[in-house]
Structure formats: C-alpha cells, structure tokens
Design a protein around this motif. Structure first.
Motif, PDB file in Angstrom:
ATOM      1  N   ASP A   1       0.827  -1.211   0.000  1.00 41.69           N
ATOM      2  CA  ASP A   1       0.000   0.000   0.000  1.00 41.69           C
ATOM      3  C   ASP A   1       0.865   1.267   0.000  1.00 41.69           C
ATOM      4  N   LEU A   2       1.764   1.352  -0.986  1.00 40.10           N
ATOM      5  CA  LEU A   2       2.749   2.431  -1.016  1.00 40.10           C
ATOM      6  C   LEU A   2       2.356   3.612  -1.895  1.00 40.10           C
ATOM      7  N   ARG A   3       1.496   3.382  -2.874  1.00 35.11           N
ATOM      8  CA  ARG A   3       1.209   4.462  -3.829  1.00 35.11           C
ATOM      9  C   ARG A   3       0.613   5.694  -3.154  1.00 35.11           C
ATOM     10  N   LYS A   4      -0.120   5.498  -2.091  1.00 34.55           N
ATOM     11  CA  LYS A   4      -0.768   6.636  -1.418  1.00 34.55           C
ATOM     12  C   LYS A   4       0.257   7.622  -0.851  1.00 34.55           C
ATOM     13  N   ASP A   5       1.508   7.148  -0.680  1.00 32.19           N
ATOM     14  CA  ASP A   5       2.545   8.005  -0.113  1.00 32.19           C
ATOM     15  C   ASP A   5       3.575   8.448  -1.141  1.00 32.19           C
ATOM     16  N   ILE A   6       3.225   8.364  -2.423  1.00 36.86           N
ATOM     17  CA  ILE A   6       4.150   8.749  -3.490  1.00 36.86           C
ATOM     18  C   ILE A   6       3.472   9.740  -4.425  1.00 36.86           C
ATOM     19  N   THR A   7       4.185  10.798  -4.779  1.00 35.45           N
ATOM     20  CA  THR A   7       3.736  11.698  -5.839  1.00 35.45           C
ATOM     21  C   THR A   7       4.461  11.305  -7.124  1.00 35.45           C
ATOM     22  N   PHE A   8       3.691  10.966  -8.150  1.00 36.30           N
ATOM     23  CA  PHE A   8       4.265  10.547  -9.429  1.00 36.30           C
ATOM     24  C   PHE A   8       4.304  11.729 -10.405  1.00 36.30           C
ATOM     25  N   GLY A   9       5.140  11.587 -11.427  1.00 32.79           N
ATOM     26  CA  GLY A   9       5.241  12.628 -12.440  1.00 32.79           C
ATOM     27  C   GLY A   9       5.856  13.907 -11.908  1.00 32.79           C
ATOM     28  N   GLU A  10       6.731  13.772 -10.928  1.00 34.81           N
ATOM     29  CA  GLU A  10       7.351  14.939 -10.292  1.00 34.81           C
ATOM     30  C   GLU A  10       8.834  14.657 -10.084  1.00 34.81           C
ATOM     31  N   ARG A  11       9.671  15.534 -10.581  1.00 36.96           N
ATOM     32  CA  ARG A  11      11.122  15.337 -10.512  1.00 36.96           C
ATOM     33  C   ARG A  11      11.744  16.371  -9.575  1.00 36.96           C
ATOM     34  N   VAL A  12      12.533  15.907  -8.633  1.00 38.87           N
ATOM     35  CA  VAL A  12      13.235  16.819  -7.734  1.00 38.87           C
ATOM     36  C   VAL A  12      14.322  17.555  -8.519  1.00 38.87           C
ATOM     37  N   THR A  13      14.314  18.882  -8.415  1.00 39.25           N
ATOM     38  CA  THR A  13      15.291  19.691  -9.147  1.00 39.25           C
ATOM     39  C   THR A  13      16.346  20.314  -8.245  1.00 39.25           C
ATOM     40  N   SER A  14      15.983  20.580  -6.982  1.00 41.70           N
ATOM     41  CA  SER A  14      16.971  21.176  -6.081  1.00 41.70           C
ATOM     42  C   SER A  14      16.686  20.782  -4.632  1.00 41.70           C
ATOM     43  N   ALA A  15      17.751  20.787  -3.858  1.00 41.61           N
ATOM     44  CA  ALA A  15      17.647  20.527  -2.421  1.00 41.61           C
ATOM     45  C   ALA A  15      18.724  21.347  -1.731  1.00 41.61           C
ATOM     46  N   LYS A  16      18.312  22.118  -0.729  1.00 36.49           N
ATOM     47  CA  LYS A  16      19.266  23.008  -0.062  1.00 36.49           C
ATOM     48  C   LYS A  16      19.205  22.796   1.443  1.00 36.49           C
ATOM     49  N   TRP A  17      20.370  22.613   2.047  1.00 34.20           N
ATOM     50  CA  TRP A  17      20.474  22.381   3.483  1.00 34.20           C
ATOM     51  C   TRP A  17      20.396  23.706   4.237  1.00 34.20           C
ATOM     52  N   ASN A  18      19.557  23.729   5.261  1.00 34.53           N
ATOM     53  CA  ASN A  18      19.425  24.907   6.127  1.00 34.53           C
ATOM     54  C   ASN A  18      20.152  24.608   7.424  1.00 34.53           C
ATOM     55  N   GLU A  19      21.260  25.299   7.637  1.00 31.91           N
ATOM     56  CA  GLU A  19      22.098  25.036   8.809  1.00 31.91           C
ATOM     57  C   GLU A  19      21.370  25.329  10.121  1.00 31.91           C
ATOM     58  N   GLY A  20      20.549  26.368  10.113  1.00 26.61           N
ATOM     59  CA  GLY A  20      19.865  26.767  11.347  1.00 26.61           C
ATOM     60  C   GLY A  20      18.796  25.792  11.778  1.00 26.61           C
ATOM     61  N   THR A  21      18.028  25.290  10.796  1.00 21.23           N
ATOM     62  CA  THR A  21      16.926  24.389  11.141  1.00 21.23           C
ATOM     63  C   THR A  21      17.329  22.921  11.076  1.00 21.23           C
ATOM     64  N   GLY A  22      18.451  22.636  10.413  1.00 17.73           N
ATOM     65  CA  GLY A  22      18.854  21.253  10.241  1.00 17.73           C
ATOM     66  C   GLY A  22      17.882  20.484   9.363  1.00 17.73           C
ATOM     67  N   ARG A  23      17.419  21.148   8.307  1.00 12.22           N
ATOM     68  CA  ARG A  23      16.427  20.531   7.433  1.00 12.22           C
ATOM     69  C   ARG A  23      16.769  20.853   5.974  1.00 12.22           C
ATOM     70  N   TRP A  24      16.197  20.049   5.089  1.00 12.33           N
ATOM     71  CA  TRP A  24      16.392  20.238   3.650  1.00 12.33           C
ATOM     72  C   TRP A  24      15.168  20.915   3.037  1.00 12.33           C
ATOM     73  N   ALA A  25      15.431  21.956   2.242  1.00 14.03           N
ATOM     74  CA  ALA A  25      14.382  22.603   1.449  1.00 14.03           C
ATOM     75  C   ALA A  25      14.468  22.034   0.037  1.00 14.03           C
ATOM     76  N   VAL A  26      13.415  21.349  -0.394  1.00 15.88           N
ATOM     77  CA  VAL A  26      13.427  20.600  -1.646  1.00 15.88           C
ATOM     78  C   VAL A  26      12.393  21.173  -2.601  1.00 15.88           C
ATOM     79  N   THR A  27      12.793  21.339  -3.862  1.00 13.57           N
ATOM     80  CA  THR A  27      11.904  21.877  -4.892  1.00 13.57           C
ATOM     81  C   THR A  27      11.809  20.883  -6.050  1.00 13.57           C
ATOM     82  N   THR A  28      10.635  20.810  -6.665  1.00 11.99           N
ATOM     83  CA  THR A  28      10.445  19.904  -7.799  1.00 11.99           C
ATOM     84  C   THR A  28      10.119  20.693  -9.064  1.00 11.99           C
ATOM     85  N   ASP A  29      10.105  19.982 -10.193  1.00  9.96           N
ATOM     86  CA  ASP A  29       9.846  20.639 -11.475  1.00  9.96           C
ATOM     87  C   ASP A  29       8.394  21.069 -11.638  1.00  9.96           C
ATOM     88  N   THR A  30       7.523  20.632 -10.734  1.00 10.26           N
ATOM     89  CA  THR A  30       6.127  21.076 -10.774  1.00 10.26           C
ATOM     90  C   THR A  30       5.876  22.267  -9.861  1.00 10.26           C
TER      91      THR A  30
END
Length: 543
Positions: free
Chosen positions: A96-125
C-alpha cells in the motif's frame, strides 16, 4: 504551500519502495517523489525491446517478508521487463505504497538549512518540501547520456534512448534501424529486433565478451522448488561476494589445467553469470589468469560466429581488456544474429561516428548510413549522475555537483561529508554502484539507513553527518581494494571513463558484498563510529 516531513524519498524503484515502507513503519511522516508515472525505477524507464533480468528471478527479490516472496510466482528464470514491472506493481499494492508517493514529479533542487537542520526541496512542478532527512534512491544507472553526437536534432527519422524508451513503443517492422552501442542493453535490443526490422546496422566500438543465457520456463514444480529455498536464500545472498546465490569456490593455483577447464566449461554451461561471479576470483587480480579465462570465452564466441570478419569486429582481442573487467552481458543467439542477411556490423573504433545527419549516421571517413530509426544504447552517467543532475547544496554552499566534479567521494556510498542528513543508495563507493545483485545490496543499504535514522532519533539528536576523517578512511580503503583489481586499469563505465571529464575512480566497492555488510554492521554496533550526531541550533534553542 510547503509540505513539512520527517523524510523525503526520491525514487520509487527497488530501493525507494522499501525505504518508504520501512520509514513509514517506524512512524515517520515520510513521502516519496517519483519522476515516472508509476513505480518501477529502472524497470519503468528501461522498456526497450528485449529488456530483462540477468539476475535469476528468484534472487532479485525482497527478502524481509516470506509471504511477500512466496505469493509472487515468476514464469521463467530470467523474465522480461513487462513481467518485472508487474512484480513492482505487486509490491507497491501489497504494501500500500502508492498513497505516499507523488508521481510525475522530478526533484530539481535541495538546499540544506544550517539553522533548522532541514532540507528545502523543490520539484519541477513547483512543489516544495521541508524535510529533516533526504534519501536519494535515484538509481545507479538512471542518468542516460542522451546528447552524444553532433547533429542529433537534424535527423529526419526517430531517435530513442534505451533508458527513455517510450511506453507506446516504436514501430520497427520493415524499417532501416541503427543501434549505437553493444553493451548489455544494446545486445538485448539487437538480438530481439533483428527478426523484425527491414535492416539492422550495428555500430560497434568496443567488442564485448558475452555469455549465453539459458532461460527455462517455470511451471508449478519449478516455482515450488525455488520457494522452498527461502531460508537458504535469505541467509546466503547477503554474505556472498556479489549478492548472488553462488560464490567463488575454487582457487586457480589449487587446480590442474584439466580441473580449470572443467570448471570453466561447467560454469559457462550454466547459462548465467556464474562463470563471471563464481569460477575463479583471480581473474580480477592476476593478468595471466585473466587472459586464460578471456581466451576461453573468446574461443566459445569464435566457434559460434565462424566468420573471420565478424570475429574481427565482435570478439575482443588479446590485450584489449580482460573478461569480467567490463559489465558482462548475457545473451540469446546474439552472435548468430550477425549472420542474418539483414544485419550489418559496422566497426567504428578507428572510424568513429562523426555526427548524425538528416539521413542517418555519418562516420569520420564521410560514409553515411541511411536510417529510419536510431536506437541509442550509449549508456549512463553511472553511480553519480542521477544525484548530480539535482542541484544539491550542503553546508557552506558546497554543491554535490561541484564536489563530485573534483573527486567522487562518499562514506560507505551512503553519506557525504558536508551534506548532513542526506542519505544515498546505489551511489559511488558501495557494491550497489555496479557489482551486486541489486536487490541484495539495496535492501541492505535501506535497512542501514533506517536503523541509522532510528539511532539519531533515539539519541535525541537531529543531525548526522560523516566526519572528514571517516570519509578519508573509507575512500582510502575503497581505493586500496579497487586499485588491486584489473577493473581499475580498464576503461569502462565502472571507472567513469564513458563520461568526458568525470573523475576516474572505480565506482563500485570491490571488497565484496558480505565484507561491505560486515563493515556497515560494525560501524552501527560501535554507535555509528565516524559519524557525528548533533542538534541544530534551532532545536537547541527550543530546548
């Protein structure tokens, strides 16, 4: 609106599906992003004619759930892409994995935030994600080299890349078809389409050592037999040298010439990769052993080709490179195809392809081969390419693309110094980059990543990153191991030499799947020795 997550998994192939399943089971808020329109990974994109396993079907499987394994039945030893894709759908639906996947979407960038310790991720959509952990399950052969020749956009016919083959297929019947590339993929295409096309022109640069495939069908008795081996396979596959069911059992020095010949004949007759992965391991280290085994394979190929001109074009010559230092393809009547009247082998090592012209393929000497369709089986930017095509920025503005343009380095092939909370599978400097039954290695890596994230959370920390010293040590160990092999001395995608400007390094860990697993387990048992855990400033302030 930005979606906040504990973990984002890039890719919905063998690694991505299992990684998503594990992290969800641990209670993390996890989501998957997949560029394709459905699950499958390599078995979604590579739907070219003849695409199939060359790992036995009953070992190319998940081994974490006995019922999941036994409730699927394969039709043959080495099934084709349509059946494999159906199996991937079975996995996704069963878990039952499809419910947790977005299809037709490509990750284009990911940037590490030092202050929050998290990744900001952007897709082509235009979607954005804010995630604590970023896991790249992007595949080791998923960055196709599409723009290889000048003038491709001028061709009046159709050009397709095997790694981006259209779902609707291509009408090849009666057409003048050219295939560029005779690696494992090109061979599968050539042997499959030769009976259908009007004419087939194969452009041959580097002759390949090949092994014949034996692919029996499976009925109820055969399926019951392999399923009865569940406990054996679950126990043995993770600790063999290559993650296959067989392992090296013989020492060259301990065998007489007659015994060596018998072993080579027996493993060759198995109709699998056994000659490569379970005859004599010395072929990877000893030039004399390599040449004897190479000569044996050449002998087998020449006996089938018969024609001296075809032998000259299609069989590697002594001194070119050793059997097994390139990816070894399995084939079915591939060599015999060249004796068909409608098939022509064109050598291009000394008369290379100069450009693609409107009519077809033009060689350096001016010869033009007129074609209706060009199938590009020209390979991938292996191991690193899928991740460097994403704009990934770590600490202090470091980009993964720039770092790997200078030197391809990782820690265990699963993390990279300077990129906290970024995990990878199928990446450089792990067996899964090339030298492994992929399901064996990808399962091990995703399980290690899951356990690592659990350990960080249990310790009350939020960030994990390998130290520079640990990365130096892993790279040194990897290189010492790899440089002892003949693989390191051979130009191929195994060393990145198929991509102009790519730093040369054996991409795959060559110390063995079992050894790699043991090293990973020891690091975990020692509290993730060589990995620094910490809290981000924002979390510390909140406490």
């Amino acid at each position: 609106m930005t979606r906040k997550l504990d973990a984002l998994v890039i890719g919905a192939g063998v690694a991505g599906l299992y990684q998503l399943y594990q992290l969800r089971r641990e209670g993390l808020d996890v989501h998957g992003v997949e560029a394709g329109t459905d699950v499958g990974g390599t078995w979604y994109w590579n739907r070219y004619p003849g695409a199939k396993f060359d790992s036995e079907s009953y070992i190319y499987q998940y081994l974490f759930d006995e019922d999941l394994y036994k409730d699927w039945t394969w039709s043959e030893r080495f099934p084709g892409q349509p059946e494999i894709e159906r199996w991937m759908h079975y996995i996704a639906d069963r878990l039952d994995l499809r419910k947790d996947i977005t299809f037709g979407e490509r990750v284009t960038s990911a940037k590490w935030n030092e202050g929050t310790g998290r990744w900001a991720v952007t897709t082509d959509t235009g979607e954005t994600y804010d995630t604590r952990y970023l896991i790249g399950c992007t595949g080791m052969l998923s960055a196709p080299l599409t723009d290889r020749f000048r003038g491709q956009d001028t061709f009046k016919g159709t050009i397709v890349h095997t790694g981006l083959y259209p779902k609707e297929g291509v009408d090849l019947e009666g057409k003048r078809v050219g295939v560029i590339g005779i690696g494992a993929t090109g061979i599968q295409v050539i042997q499959t389409i030769a009976p259908v096309v009007g004419s087939l022109t194969v452009f041959v640069r580097t002759p390949q050592y090949v092994l014949p495939m034996k692919n029996p069908k499976y009925g109820p008795a055969e399926a019951a037999a392999y399923k009865a081996r569940w406990d054996e396979l679950k126990t043995n596959l993770p600790v063999t040298f290559t993650g296959f069911e067989y392992d090296f059992e013989h020492a060259w020095a301990d065998c007489t010439p007659e015994e060596r010949r018998r072993i080579l004949e027996d493993t060759h007759a198995d109709g699998s990769l056994k000659l490569w992965l379970a005859s004599f391991g010395e072929m990877f280290f000893d030039a004399e052993v390599s040449e004897e085994i190479s000569a044996f394979v050449r002998e087998k190929m020449e006996a089938r080709l018969k024609d001296p001109d075809l032998i000259d074009i299609l069989v590697p010559k002594p001194g070119d490179y050793g059997f097994g230092t390139h990816r070894v393809p399995l084939e079915t009547n591939y060599l015999e195809v060249y004796r068909q009247d409608n098939v022509t082998a064109v050598p291009v090592r000394n008369n290379p392809i100069a450009e693609i012209v409107p009519e077809g393929v033009k060689l350096a000497d001016g010869t033009v081969h007129e074609l209706d369709i060009i199938i590009m089986a020209v390979g991938f930017d292996a191991g690193s390419g899928a991740l460097t095509r994403i704009d990934i920025t770590g600490r202090d503005g470091m980009t993964l693309r720039d770092e790997w343009a200078k030197d391809i380095r990782t820690t265990l092939g699963m993390q990279k110094y300077g990129f906290p909370n970024l995990f990878m599978t199928g990446a450089p400097l792990a067996p899964s980059a090339a030298l492994c039954n992929m399901t064996t290695c990808l399962q091990q890596q995703t399980e290690w990543i899951t356990d690592c994230i659990k350990a960080v959370r249990a310790a009350g920390e939020t960030v994990i990153e390998p130290t520079a010293e640990a990365e130096d040590a892993w790279v040194a160990h990897h290189d010492e191991t790899a440089n002892a092999t003949l693989i390191s001395k051979t130009d191929s995608w195994y060393t990145g030499s198929n991509v102009a400007g790519k730093p040369r390094r054996v991409l795959s860990y060559t110390g063995g799947v079992g050894t790699y697993r043991k090293k990973c387990e020891e690091i975990a048992q020692n509290g993730y020795e060589g990995f620094a855990m910490s809290k981000t400033p924002e979390v510390e302030a909140a406490e």
